[in-house]
Design a protein around this motif. Sequence first.
Motif, PDB file in Angstrom:
ATOM      1  N   LEU A  18       0.854  -1.179   0.000  1.00  0.00           N
ATOM      2  CA  LEU A  18       0.000   0.000   0.000  1.00  0.00           C
ATOM      3  C   LEU A  18       0.889   1.227   0.000  1.00  0.00           C
ATOM      4  O   LEU A  18       2.003   1.188   0.527  1.00  0.00           O
ATOM      5  CB  LEU A  18      -0.897   0.047   1.236  1.00  0.00           C
ATOM      6  N   ARG A  19       0.366   2.315  -0.561  1.00  0.00           N
ATOM      7  CA  ARG A  19       1.044   3.596  -0.432  1.00  0.00           C
ATOM      8  C   ARG A  19       0.091   4.587   0.214  1.00  0.00           C
ATOM      9  O   ARG A  19      -0.989   4.852  -0.314  1.00  0.00           O
ATOM     10  CB  ARG A  19       1.506   4.151  -1.780  1.00  0.00           C
ATOM     11  N   LEU A  20       0.502   5.093   1.347  1.00  0.00           N
ATOM     12  CA  LEU A  20      -0.261   6.106   2.054  1.00  0.00           C
ATOM     13  C   LEU A  20       0.225   7.487   1.640  1.00  0.00           C
ATOM     14  O   LEU A  20       1.409   7.680   1.371  1.00  0.00           O
ATOM     15  CB  LEU A  20      -0.126   5.948   3.564  1.00  0.00           C
ATOM     16  N   SER A  21      -0.695   8.434   1.635  1.00  0.00           N
ATOM     17  CA  SER A  21      -0.375   9.822   1.348  1.00  0.00           C
ATOM     18  C   SER A  21      -0.894  10.699   2.472  1.00  0.00           C
ATOM     19  O   SER A  21      -1.911  10.382   3.101  1.00  0.00           O
ATOM     20  CB  SER A  21      -1.009  10.269   0.042  1.00  0.00           C
ATOM     21  N   CYS A  22      -0.197  11.790   2.708  1.00  0.00           N
ATOM     22  CA  CYS A  22      -0.642  12.792   3.674  1.00  0.00           C
ATOM     23  C   CYS A  22      -0.497  14.151   3.011  1.00  0.00           C
ATOM     24  O   CYS A  22       0.629  14.609   2.766  1.00  0.00           O
ATOM     25  CB  CYS A  22       0.172  12.712   4.944  1.00  0.00           C
ATOM     26  N   THR A  90      -1.472  -4.128  10.874  1.00  0.00           N
ATOM     27  CA  THR A  90      -2.827  -3.600  10.950  1.00  0.00           C
ATOM     28  C   THR A  90      -2.903  -2.530  12.029  1.00  0.00           C
ATOM     29  O   THR A  90      -2.535  -2.766  13.183  1.00  0.00           O
ATOM     30  CB  THR A  90      -3.831  -4.723  11.259  1.00  0.00           C
ATOM     31  N   ALA A  91      -3.361  -1.343  11.643  1.00  0.00           N
ATOM     32  CA  ALA A  91      -3.409  -0.204  12.564  1.00  0.00           C
ATOM     33  C   ALA A  91      -4.026   0.990  11.850  1.00  0.00           C
ATOM     34  O   ALA A  91      -4.225   0.958  10.635  1.00  0.00           O
ATOM     35  CB  ALA A  91      -2.006   0.150  13.047  1.00  0.00           C
ATOM     36  N   VAL A  92      -4.297   2.012  12.632  1.00  0.00           N
ATOM     37  CA  VAL A  92      -4.608   3.314  12.054  1.00  0.00           C
ATOM     38  C   VAL A  92      -3.273   4.053  11.910  1.00  0.00           C
ATOM     39  O   VAL A  92      -2.493   4.123  12.869  1.00  0.00           O
ATOM     40  CB  VAL A  92      -5.575   4.123  12.927  1.00  0.00           C
ATOM     41  N   TYR A  93      -3.023   4.566  10.731  1.00  0.00           N
ATOM     42  CA  TYR A  93      -1.771   5.257  10.438  1.00  0.00           C
ATOM     43  C   TYR A  93      -2.028   6.763  10.416  1.00  0.00           C
ATOM     44  O   TYR A  93      -2.937   7.245   9.725  1.00  0.00           O
ATOM     45  CB  TYR A  93      -1.205   4.778   9.109  1.00  0.00           C
ATOM     46  N   TYR A  94      -1.215   7.477  11.177  1.00  0.00           N
ATOM     47  CA  TYR A  94      -1.360   8.919  11.337  1.00  0.00           C
ATOM     48  C   TYR A  94      -0.148   9.654  10.790  1.00  0.00           C
ATOM     49  O   TYR A  94       0.994   9.200  10.924  1.00  0.00           O
ATOM     50  CB  TYR A  94      -1.492   9.275  12.816  1.00  0.00           C
ATOM     51  N   CYS A  95      -0.415  10.826  10.258  1.00  0.00           N
ATOM     52  CA  CYS A  95       0.620  11.727   9.786  1.00  0.00           C
ATOM     53  C   CYS A  95       0.828  12.810  10.851  1.00  0.00           C
ATOM     54  O   CYS A  95      -0.146  13.268  11.464  1.00  0.00           O
ATOM     55  CB  CYS A  95       0.132  12.341   8.474  1.00  0.00           C
ATOM     56  N   LYS A  96       2.090  13.182  11.062  1.00  0.00           N
ATOM     57  CA  LYS A  96       2.395  14.229  12.023  1.00  0.00           C
ATOM     58  C   LYS A  96       3.372  15.219  11.429  1.00  0.00           C
ATOM     59  O   LYS A  96       4.297  14.831  10.716  1.00  0.00           O
ATOM     60  CB  LYS A  96       3.005  13.636  13.302  1.00  0.00           C
ATOM     61  N   GLU A 113      -6.126  12.882  10.933  1.00  0.00           N
ATOM     62  CA  GLU A 113      -7.169  12.059  11.535  1.00  0.00           C
ATOM     63  C   GLU A 113      -6.898  10.563  11.404  1.00  0.00           C
ATOM     64  O   GLU A 113      -7.536   9.767  12.075  1.00  0.00           O
ATOM     65  CB  GLU A 113      -8.520  12.389  10.886  1.00  0.00           C
ATOM     66  N   GLY A 114      -5.968  10.200  10.539  1.00  0.00           N
ATOM     67  CA  GLY A 114      -5.596   8.804  10.389  1.00  0.00           C
ATOM     68  C   GLY A 114      -6.297   8.102   9.235  1.00  0.00           C
ATOM     69  O   GLY A 114      -7.343   8.533   8.766  1.00  0.00           O
ATOM     70  N   THR A 115      -5.680   7.008   8.812  1.00  0.00           N
ATOM     71  CA  THR A 115      -6.250   6.152   7.771  1.00  0.00           C
ATOM     72  C   THR A 115      -6.043   4.701   8.183  1.00  0.00           C
ATOM     73  O   THR A 115      -4.966   4.337   8.660  1.00  0.00           O
ATOM     74  CB  THR A 115      -5.629   6.466   6.399  1.00  0.00           C
ATOM     75  N   GLN A 116      -7.070   3.882   8.016  1.00  0.00           N
ATOM     76  CA  GLN A 116      -7.030   2.507   8.497  1.00  0.00           C
ATOM     77  C   GLN A 116      -6.347   1.591   7.488  1.00  0.00           C
ATOM     78  O   GLN A 116      -6.700   1.578   6.302  1.00  0.00           O
ATOM     79  CB  GLN A 116      -8.453   2.006   8.755  1.00  0.00           C
ATOM     80  N   VAL A 117      -5.389   0.831   7.986  1.00  0.00           N
ATOM     81  CA  VAL A 117      -4.737  -0.218   7.198  1.00  0.00           C
ATOM     82  C   VAL A 117      -5.043  -1.550   7.863  1.00  0.00           C
ATOM     83  O   VAL A 117      -4.791  -1.720   9.060  1.00  0.00           O
ATOM     84  CB  VAL A 117      -3.219   0.007   7.117  1.00  0.00           C
TER      85      VAL A 117
END
Length: 121
Positions: A18-22, A90-96, A113-117
């Motif tokens: 997966l690729r997460l973006s913030c 597996t977790a909620v991933y947050y950007c800071k 606010e986070g994104t669920q993985v």
Amino acid sequence: QVHLVESGGNVVQRGGSLRLSCAASGFTFSTYAMSWYRQAPGKERELVARILTDGTTIYADSMKGRFTISRDNAKNTVYLQMNSLKPEDTAVYYCKAVQQMGTLLIGRNYWGEGTQVTVSS
């Protein structure tokens, strides 16, 4: 007003990617250190990776070699590429975001606010 909006979370099978973006707004993105954290149910929030203003990256030991953090200052966006995913990811991933001056991180932390993985076995 600072805004951090995470996206890219999804359900993926073990071994997937997966690729997460913030996406950031409301501050001078290039002067802020950006981090990804995650929080699994019943556990404390933990650092996943950090990228400094000069591009220096820092990773938690369990993520080294599997996750890659990057930033695009022109797009005010920080990314987290996650490969070889495991159910324990597996977790909620947050950007800071936190302002950086020289080698110091100063001022308050700003969180998204986070994104669920979710990684299924």
